[in-house]
Design a protein around this motif. Structure first.
Motif, PDB file in Angstrom:
ATOM      1  N   ALA A  45     -32.490 -31.707 -13.358  1.00 37.85           N
ATOM      2  CA  ALA A  45     -31.751 -30.997 -14.415  1.00 37.85           C
ATOM      3  C   ALA A  45     -31.516 -31.862 -15.657  1.00 37.85           C
ATOM      4  O   ALA A  45     -31.629 -31.380 -16.780  1.00 37.85           O
ATOM      5  CB  ALA A  45     -30.423 -30.479 -13.870  1.00 37.85           C
ATOM      6  N   ASP A  46     -31.221 -33.126 -15.458  1.00 31.73           N
ATOM      7  CA  ASP A  46     -30.923 -33.987 -16.605  1.00 31.73           C
ATOM      8  C   ASP A  46     -32.172 -34.429 -17.369  1.00 31.73           C
ATOM      9  O   ASP A  46     -32.057 -35.077 -18.412  1.00 31.73           O
ATOM     10  CB  ASP A  46     -30.106 -35.206 -16.167  1.00 31.73           C
ATOM     11  N   ASN A  60     -42.075 -33.831 -16.389  1.00 32.85           N
ATOM     12  CA  ASN A  60     -41.407 -35.052 -16.836  1.00 32.85           C
ATOM     13  C   ASN A  60     -42.167 -36.314 -16.434  1.00 32.85           C
ATOM     14  O   ASN A  60     -41.666 -37.414 -16.614  1.00 32.85           O
ATOM     15  CB  ASN A  60     -39.980 -35.114 -16.281  1.00 32.85           C
ATOM     16  N   LYS A  61     -43.383 -36.176 -15.921  1.00 36.01           N
ATOM     17  CA  LYS A  61     -44.164 -37.321 -15.442  1.00 36.01           C
ATOM     18  C   LYS A  61     -45.504 -37.397 -16.180  1.00 36.01           C
ATOM     19  O   LYS A  61     -46.520 -36.888 -15.703  1.00 36.01           O
ATOM     20  CB  LYS A  61     -44.420 -37.199 -13.940  1.00 36.01           C
ATOM     21  N   PRO A  62     -45.538 -38.041 -17.362  1.00 28.91           N
ATOM     22  CA  PRO A  62     -46.777 -38.066 -18.146  1.00 28.91           C
ATOM     23  C   PRO A  62     -47.953 -38.680 -17.394  1.00 28.91           C
ATOM     24  O   PRO A  62     -49.085 -38.206 -17.526  1.00 28.91           O
ATOM     25  CB  PRO A  62     -46.418 -38.866 -19.391  1.00 28.91           C
ATOM     26  N   ASN A  63     -47.709 -39.709 -16.592  1.00 27.74           N
ATOM     27  CA  ASN A  63     -48.814 -40.327 -15.854  1.00 27.74           C
ATOM     28  C   ASN A  63     -49.397 -39.374 -14.820  1.00 27.74           C
ATOM     29  O   ASN A  63     -50.606 -39.358 -14.597  1.00 27.74           O
ATOM     30  CB  ASN A  63     -48.364 -41.621 -15.182  1.00 27.74           C
ATOM     31  N   ASP A 120     -45.033 -28.044 -14.886  1.00 27.65           N
ATOM     32  CA  ASP A 120     -43.789 -27.483 -14.370  1.00 27.65           C
ATOM     33  C   ASP A 120     -42.574 -28.009 -15.120  1.00 27.65           C
ATOM     34  O   ASP A 120     -42.376 -29.217 -15.220  1.00 27.65           O
ATOM     35  CB  ASP A 120     -43.672 -27.822 -12.884  1.00 27.65           C
ATOM     36  N   LEU A 121     -41.799 -27.088 -15.654  1.00 28.82           N
ATOM     37  CA  LEU A 121     -40.513 -27.433 -16.264  1.00 28.82           C
ATOM     38  C   LEU A 121     -39.358 -27.033 -15.345  1.00 28.82           C
ATOM     39  O   LEU A 121     -38.208 -27.235 -15.686  1.00 28.82           O
ATOM     40  CB  LEU A 121     -40.361 -26.719 -17.616  1.00 28.82           C
ATOM     41  N   GLU A 122     -39.675 -26.490 -14.180  1.00 24.16           N
ATOM     42  CA  GLU A 122     -38.661 -25.898 -13.316  1.00 24.16           C
ATOM     43  C   GLU A 122     -38.269 -26.827 -12.169  1.00 24.16           C
ATOM     44  O   GLU A 122     -37.712 -27.885 -12.386  1.00 24.16           O
ATOM     45  CB  GLU A 122     -39.145 -24.546 -12.813  1.00 24.16           C
TER      46      GLU A 122
END
Length: 105
Positions: free
Chosen positions: A44-45, A18-21, A37-39
């Motif tokens: 969760a949100d 969730n952190k493109p940078n 990592d998606l885990e």
């Protein structure tokens, strides 16, 4: 047609999906493989958003000659099918499963 054997992976860098940078910065570290990592590292949100970010970064990472793996979440049905559908492409080298509980995994 003979395929080129892959070099062994000596170093892996796990990066929150969730952190493109952070993904872009991690590519510069020259680890043998990036594990997007998606885990655990993704709240969760933000898991659905993380899938989209990871998918959007795959082509760019491939252009950087970065070996890419994706760690998926567990779900009630063993592993999260939505994670798999979102990220599987010829641009990734493999899937990292999270927290296997036994040989059945």
């Amino acid at each position: 047609m003979a395929s080129t054997p892959l070099k062994p992976i000596r170093s892996m860098m796990f990066v929150p999906g969730n952190k493109p940078n952070m993904i872009e910065k991690a590519a510069g570290a020259k680890a043998d493989a990036l594990i997007l990592d998606l885990e655990d590292s993704v709240p969760a949100d933000l898991k659905v958003e993380a899938r989209g970010i990871v998918k959007a970064k795959l082509a760019w990472l491939a252009e950087q000659k970065q070996r890419i793996w994706v760690r998926i979440n567990r779900s009630a049905h063993l592993y999260d099918f939505d994670d798999i559908l979102a990220v599987v492409s010829p641009l990734i080298e493999g899937i990292v499963i999270s927290k296997p509980c036994g040989p059945e995994d």
